[in-house]
Enzyme design. Sequence first.
Site, PDB file in Angstrom:
ATOM      1  N   SER A 136       8.693  -1.046  -3.538  1.00 57.21           N
ATOM      2  CA  SER A 136       7.532  -0.076  -3.437  1.00 57.21           C
ATOM      3  C   SER A 136       7.384   0.552  -4.988  1.00 57.21           C
ATOM      4  O   SER A 136       8.290   1.065  -5.331  1.00 57.21           O
ATOM      5  CB  SER A 136       7.774   1.188  -2.593  1.00 57.21           C
ATOM      6  N   LYS A 161       4.734  -3.785  -3.003  1.00 55.40           N
ATOM      7  CA  LYS A 161       3.582  -2.722  -2.683  1.00 55.40           C
ATOM      8  C   LYS A 161       3.531  -1.867  -3.801  1.00 55.40           C
ATOM      9  O   LYS A 161       4.395  -1.418  -4.464  1.00 55.40           O
ATOM     10  CB  LYS A 161       4.492  -1.980  -1.323  1.00 55.40           C
ATOM     11  N   LYS A 163       1.720   1.399  -5.118  1.00 52.78           N
ATOM     12  CA  LYS A 163       0.939   2.929  -4.590  1.00 52.78           C
ATOM     13  C   LYS A 163      -0.391   3.088  -5.446  1.00 52.78           C
ATOM     14  O   LYS A 163      -0.355   2.919  -6.546  1.00 52.78           O
ATOM     15  CB  LYS A 163       1.904   4.056  -5.034  1.00 52.78           C
ATOM     16  N   ASP A 188      -0.255   1.001  -0.828  1.00 51.66           N
ATOM     17  CA  ASP A 188      -0.257   2.147   0.029  1.00 51.66           C
ATOM     18  C   ASP A 188      -0.655   3.329  -0.597  1.00 51.66           C
ATOM     19  O   ASP A 188      -0.549   3.739  -1.614  1.00 51.66           O
ATOM     20  CB  ASP A 188       1.458   2.394   0.053  1.00 51.66           C
ATOM     21  N   GLU A 213      -1.854   0.226   3.353  1.00 53.36           N
ATOM     22  CA  GLU A 213      -0.804   1.283   4.298  1.00 53.36           C
ATOM     23  C   GLU A 213      -1.445   2.632   4.141  1.00 53.36           C
ATOM     24  O   GLU A 213      -2.050   3.145   2.855  1.00 53.36           O
ATOM     25  CB  GLU A 213       0.545   1.316   3.629  1.00 53.36           C
ATOM     26  N   ASP A 238       1.554   4.685   8.548  1.00 55.17           N
ATOM     27  CA  ASP A 238       2.792   5.365   8.175  1.00 55.17           C
ATOM     28  C   ASP A 238       2.772   6.492   8.644  1.00 55.17           C
ATOM     29  O   ASP A 238       3.135   6.650   9.955  1.00 55.17           O
ATOM     30  CB  ASP A 238       3.099   5.062   6.599  1.00 55.17           C
ATOM     31  N   LYS A 262       9.395   4.279  10.278  1.00 59.34           N
ATOM     32  CA  LYS A 262      10.800   4.912   9.472  1.00 59.34           C
ATOM     33  C   LYS A 262      11.649   5.722  10.406  1.00 59.34           C
ATOM     34  O   LYS A 262      10.990   6.648  11.188  1.00 59.34           O
ATOM     35  CB  LYS A 262      10.303   5.774   8.398  1.00 59.34           C
ATOM     36  N   GLY A 290      10.763   3.280   3.922  1.00 62.25           N
ATOM     37  CA  GLY A 290      11.955   4.000   3.589  1.00 62.25           C
ATOM     38  C   GLY A 290      11.468   5.320   2.893  1.00 62.25           C
ATOM     39  O   GLY A 290      10.178   5.531   2.753  1.00 62.25           O
TER      40      GLY A 290
END
Length: 366
Positions: A136, A161, A163, A188, A213, A238, A262, A290
């Site tokens: 991430s 991934k 952000k 995400d 995401e 998420d 998660k 995570g």
Amino acid sequence: MTIISATVYQIDIPLRQPFTTSFGTITTRPTIIVKAETSDGLIGWGEAAPLAFPIYKPETVAFAMITLQDYLAPLILGKEFQSIEDFNSLYQSIKGNYFAKTGFETAAWMLLALERNVSISQLIGGTKKQIETGISVGIGSVSEIFDKIETGLAAGTKRIKLKIRPDWDLELVKQVRTTFGDIPLMVDANSAYTLADIELFKKLDTYRLLMIEQPLADDDIIDHSVLQQKLETPICLDESISSVEDARRAIYLKACKIINIKPGRVGGLLETKKIHDLCQQNNVGVWCGGMMESGIARAFNIATASQTNYIYPADMDETLSYFTDDVLHTGYHIANGLVEVPAETGLGFMIDEEKIIHYTTQTLRL
Ligand code: OSB
Ligand code: MG
């Protein structure tokens, strides 16, 4: 078995660098380690890992400490349980507070695994011997992000991934595609957008992303459903999914095609199993997210991700990539993007209690 006492350590291991997402920048990442002792002298370890500020979900470290002490411990200590279902039912009257519950719940999984002489993965019905992992990449300068992608790809990561947030999205994805080509890529948004941003999502839809995401608000499954109908790219939820009931509603409304599970966000491993099973029945793929936790929570994430329907790589880089130290004697190791699922009885990793005490800022003896 019966948990008769618990020690709760709030620890604060320095981060190697700040981590920025659409919800803000975290510069410290305190987390909570739970040590539970049974009347037979078994010791189970667990972790409650909300963030320090209520920016990802409403829970915080400070409130989780109070919840563990004032609301959960009185319902758990001294109470007999034979199974993880029994254990969860001890505190079913307590609403929300998923991260805090996970602190005790994961310790109970470890205790049951020790009692039955199996690994956590075996206890949850895991089938995978190794799991795929991805990284991430937080918000930062283009050169920082490109460095992380290069390092990740060189180490064999199974997906990247990125952000994103409203001033940092399309142009970034475009530059990453131009530079790195057809790598397994996803984004995400951590709830940073609304349906008014539909034109942006239609443009992102042309970049062959594995998934987008949590684009919209954490409490809005309906708008996610509206958005998903307009996009080819799968939406992955998420923050919106705190329970198997949330997952049922999201699937019913076709609000996503993928769920990031998660353990901490849903109250522990029993709920991850329920969500996993429901998704499997409905052809919704899942993967393990995570929270940049310590190695203890990561060990439970690995066990969770060994279940069959975890068909996408987990958010799982090594703990020492974000913390300067960890509380396991020898943590898990990622080679070519893969982590071995431990087969040993119990957690499968040795806890370094001296390290825990070294990084402790507050202790509760319950
Ligand atoms: O949204 O998945 C998220 C970290 C903290 C809080 C929320 C998120 C994240 C990550 C990092 O993306 C995932 C990891 O632990 O490697
Ligand atoms: Mg996320």
